[in-house]
Design an enzyme around this catalytic site. Structure first.
Site, PDB file in Angstrom:
ATOM      1  N   GLU A 194       0.842  -1.210   0.000  1.00  0.00           N
ATOM      2  CA  GLU A 194       0.000   0.000   0.000  1.00  0.00           C
ATOM      3  C   GLU A 194       0.874   1.257   0.000  1.00  0.00           C
ATOM      4  O   GLU A 194       0.765   2.117   0.885  1.00  0.00           O
ATOM      5  CB  GLU A 194      -1.008  -0.038   1.163  1.00  0.00           C
ATOM      6  CG  GLU A 194      -1.985  -1.185   1.017  1.00  0.00           C
ATOM      7  CD  GLU A 194      -3.236  -1.125   1.890  1.00  0.00           C
ATOM      8  OE1 GLU A 194      -3.303  -0.294   2.811  1.00  0.00           O
ATOM      9  OE2 GLU A 194      -4.151  -1.929   1.638  1.00  0.00           O
ATOM     10  N   GLU A 317      -4.970  -8.620  -0.897  1.00  0.00           N
ATOM     11  CA  GLU A 317      -5.792  -8.358   0.290  1.00  0.00           C
ATOM     12  C   GLU A 317      -7.238  -8.233  -0.152  1.00  0.00           C
ATOM     13  O   GLU A 317      -7.561  -7.365  -0.976  1.00  0.00           O
ATOM     14  CB  GLU A 317      -5.344  -7.080   1.024  1.00  0.00           C
ATOM     15  CG  GLU A 317      -4.055  -7.280   1.799  1.00  0.00           C
ATOM     16  CD  GLU A 317      -3.643  -6.083   2.649  1.00  0.00           C
ATOM     17  OE1 GLU A 317      -4.531  -5.361   3.141  1.00  0.00           O
ATOM     18  OE2 GLU A 317      -2.424  -5.887   2.807  1.00  0.00           O
TER      19      GLU A 317
HETATM   20  O1  AHR Z   1      -5.296  -6.188   6.532  1.00  0.00           O
HETATM   21  C1  AHR Z   1      -5.212  -5.082   7.371  1.00  0.00           C
HETATM   22  C2  AHR Z   1      -4.539  -3.907   6.694  1.00  0.00           C
HETATM   23  O2  AHR Z   1      -5.318  -3.471   5.629  1.00  0.00           O
HETATM   24  C3  AHR Z   1      -3.188  -4.155   6.078  1.00  0.00           C
HETATM   25  O3  AHR Z   1      -2.165  -4.070   6.988  1.00  0.00           O
HETATM   26  C4  AHR Z   1      -3.083  -3.070   5.065  1.00  0.00           C
HETATM   27  O4  AHR Z   1      -2.273  -3.419   3.988  1.00  0.00           O
HETATM   28  C5  AHR Z   1      -4.523  -2.794   4.675  1.00  0.00           C
HETATM   29  O5  AHR Z   1      -4.818  -1.450   4.709  1.00  0.00           O
END
Ligand code: AHR
Length: 513
Positions: A194, A317
Site C-alpha cells: 500500500e 488483500e
Molecule cells: O489487513 C489489514 C490492513 O489493511 C493491512 O495491513 C493493510 O495493507 C490494509 O490497509
C-alpha cells in the site's frame, strides 16, 4: 404458447419465492488455462492476535500443543484447507519491519513498537526462521512482503540472500549460524505494501521509480529464474495507479501487480459484524461484487501494456471489514464471521476463478483472528469459521483446468437496487472430475438453476452445501460446529440438463463424473 408457459413459470416462481436462472457449461476455452492454486492464498500480519496467540504460542507453552511454538490444531486445519501460499509479515506492518530484528537467539532479539496496530510491544520472537519453517510444516509457499518505506535496498537485498542463497555469502553464513543450512527458496516477494497509504503515501510515478530500484536487487542469487516480484498495487478503483505502474515498470522487473479491495460499507461507518441490518447486508455484498468490475477495469489496463500476460494481477488483500467486536482492541481488527462472510467468500472466489487468465494469486485478509478470518482462537480453543468451510469446499479448483460457466442470474433486490443473486465457476481436475461451485447470496429466495452441460455425458452428480438458519449465524466457541458443510441432495442430472436448487444464502460445490 411459449410466452404463456414462461409467464406461468415467472408467476409460479414469484408466488413460491423461487427464482429461475439458467447456465451453460462450456468446454475449456484453452486446455492449458488453469485456475492457479495461489488464488486460494492467505495472509498473516503481525496484527492483533494473528501471529501471537493465533499461529504462534511459543515453544515453552505447555497448555497448547505446538510444534516449535506453532499451534498443532492450526497446522492441521490449514493443511486440510490446502493453503497454497501465505503472505507475511504485513500489510502495513511490513513497511516498519526490519527482518534482522527477528533472527538469532530469541532472548537477544530487540523489542519494537507495532505502531500501526494497537501500539503494542513486539518482541520479535516470531521471525524469519519461524515463519519459513512454519510454511514448510503447512506445505504452503511463503510470500514475503519486503519493507521499502523504512528499509533500505540493502536490507531487502540481504533478506533475499539470507533466505535464498545456497552458496557462501555473508548472509548465507549468518543463516547457517542461526541453524539453517539449506535455503528456503522463497519465490514470492512483495516490494512494499500500500505504497499509496501506510507504505509511504507515495505518488504512483514516484513509487514506480522506487520499485525499479528495489526490484533490481530482489535478485535470483542462484540464477534459476524463479523469483516472482509483486508491485504494491492499487487501492480498489484507483485505475491510474495501475496505469502508471504498467507504463513505467519494465516487464523484466515485475511478475505481478497487486490490488487491494475490502468489502466495506463505508470506511467511516463500517457497521457491526453481527446483528447487521438487511441494508447493511446488501451494501456489503454490493461492495464484494464490485470486485468483478475492478478486475475487468484493472486487467483492461494491463492488457494494453502487457498483452502477453507476463504480469499477473495479485489480489493480495480482500475480504469483509466491519467494526471490531465490542470490547476488543480497535487496533486488533478482531471480528466474528457469519454467513454473510461465507457469501463474500463464495461470490469472490467465483469471480477470481472466472478471471484466472490474469488473476494468478489472491490472499484473503486475514488467516487467523483478524478481519475475515478462516480460524478464530481463544486460548486453547480454536474454531473454523463459515469462510474456512467455503475455502475448503472450493479448493477442488486449485490448479484445475478452467471451464467457462455462463450464468444468467435472477436479481437479488433491495429497494431500487439489484445484484445478481447467483454466481458460479467450474473446472476439471487432473482425474477428469468436473466441479461447479455456486453461491446464492439472496438472503430470502431460493434460486433454481438449470445448467446446460452440453453433451458432457456425466453419469452422476453429488455435492456439499454450506447453509444455515439465519444469515446472522456464526460458529462460536460454545457452538463451534453450528455451521459446517453437509451433503447436498438438491442437484439432479437429466440428460444434458443439470438442475440445482440453491437455498437462500447458500454455497454449493458439485462433483460431476
Ligand atoms: O489487513 C489489514 C490492513 O489493511 C493491512 O495491513 C493493510 O495493507 C490494509 O490497509
Amino acid at each position: 404458447m411459449k410466452k404463456k408457459l414462461l409467464s406461468l413459470m415467472v408467476l409460479f416462481c414469484s408466488l413460491t419465492g423461487y427464482a429461475q436462472n439458467t447456465g451453460k457449461l462450456n468446454a475449456p476455452s484453452d486446455p492449458n488455462l488453469k485456475i492457479s492454486r495461489h488464488i486460494y492464498g492467505h495472509f498473516a500480519e503481525h496484527l492483533g492476535r494473528s501471529i501471537y496467540g493465533g499461529f504462534y504460542v511459543g515453544e515453552d507453552n505447555t497448555k497448547i500443543p505446538n510444534t516449535n511454538g506453532v499451534r498443532n490444531d492450526v497446522v492441521e486445519a490449514l493443511k486440510t484447507l490446502k493453503v497454497p501460499n501465505l503472505r507475511w509479515p504485513g500489510g502495513c506492518f511490513a513497511d516498519t519491519y526490519h527482518w534482522k530484528d527477528g533472527i538469532g537467539p530469541k532472548d537477544q532479539r530487540p523489542t519494537i513498537v507495532n505502531s500501526w496496530w494497537g501500539g503494542v510491544t513486539e518482541n520479535n520472537s516470531f521471525g524469519t526462521h519461524d515463519f519459513l519453517n512454519m510454511c514448510e510444516l503447512l506445505g504452503a509457499e511463503p510470500y514475503l512482503a519486503g519493507n521499502m518505506a523504512t528499509g533500505l535496498v540493502q536490507e531487502l537485498s540481504d533478506w533475499v540472500q539470507y533466505v535464498n542463497f545456497a552458496g557462501d555469502s555473508p548472509m548465507s553464513k549468518l543463516r547457517r549460524e542461526n541453524g539453517r543450512d539449506k535455503p528456503w527458496n522463497v519465490k514470492f516477494w512483495g516490494i512494499g505494501n500500500e505504497a499509496w497509504g501506510c507504505g509511504g503515501n507515495m505518488a504512483p510515478d514516484y513509487y514506480a521509480n522506487e520499485y525499479r530500484k528495489y526490484a533490481t536487487f530482489v535478485a535470483d542469487w542462484d540464477n534459476s529464474g524463479g523469483l516472482f516480484r509483486i508491485a504494491s498495487g492499487a487501492n480498489s478503483a484507483d485505475y491510474n495507479w495501475t496505469e502508471v505502474l504498467m507504463k513505467n515498470i519494465p516487464k523484466n522487473l515485475i511478475e505481478g501487480v497487486a490490488l487491494h479491495h475490502y468489502s466495506v460499507i463505508d470506511w467511516n461507518k463500517k457497521g457491526p459484524t453481527r446483528g447487521f441490518s438487511e441494508e447493511q447486508y446488501f451494501k456489503t455484498m454490493k461492495s464484494a461484487l464490485f470486485m468483478e468490475e475492478l478486475i475487468n477495469k484493472h486487467t483492461a489496463i494491463m492488457e494494453k501494456y502487457d498483452p502477453q500476460h507476463k504480469v499477473a494481477l495479485v489480489v493480495d488483500e480482500w475480504g469483509g471489514w466491519y467494526d471490531v467486536e465490542p470490547g476488543t482492541n480497535p487496533g486488533f481488527l478482531y471480528q466474528q464471521n457469519t454467513m454473510r462472510d461465507a457469501m463474500i467468500a463464495g461470490a469472490t472466489l467465483n469471480i477470481f476463478n472466472n478471471h484466472c487468465d490474469r488473476v494468478k494469486m489472491a490472499n484473503l485478509a486475514q488467516a487467523i483472528n483478524v478481519l475475515q478470518a478462516v480460524i478464530l482462537t481463544e486460548d486453547e480453543k480454536m474454531l473454523l469459521t463459515p469462510t474456512y468451510h467455503v475455502m475448503e469446499m472450493y479448493n477442488v479448483h486449485q490448479d484445475a483446468t478452467f471451464l467457462p460457466l455462463e450464468l444468467k442470474s435472477a436479481d437479488f433486490t433491495f429497494g431500487n437496487e439489484k445484484l445478481p443473486a447467483v454466481s458460479g465457476s467450474a473446472s476439471r481436475d487432473q482425474q477428469g472430475v468436473t466441479h461447479i461451485t455456486l453461491t446464492n447470496i439472496d438472503p430470502k429466495k431460493s434460486n433454481q438453476i438449470s445448467i446446460d452441460v452440453q453433451g458432457s455425458k456425466f453419469k452422476s452428480v453429488s455435492g456439499r452445501i454450506l447453509a444455515s438458519k439465519s444469515i446472522q449465524d456464526y460458529n462460536s466457541f460454545d457452538n463451534p460446529n453450528k455451521i459446517k458443510p453437509a451433503n447436498f441432495k438438491g442437484a439432479k442430472l437429466r440428460g444434458n440438463n443439470l438442475n440445482v436448487e440453491l437455498p437462500p444464502f447458500s454455497v454449493v460445490v458439485l462433483e460431476l463424473k
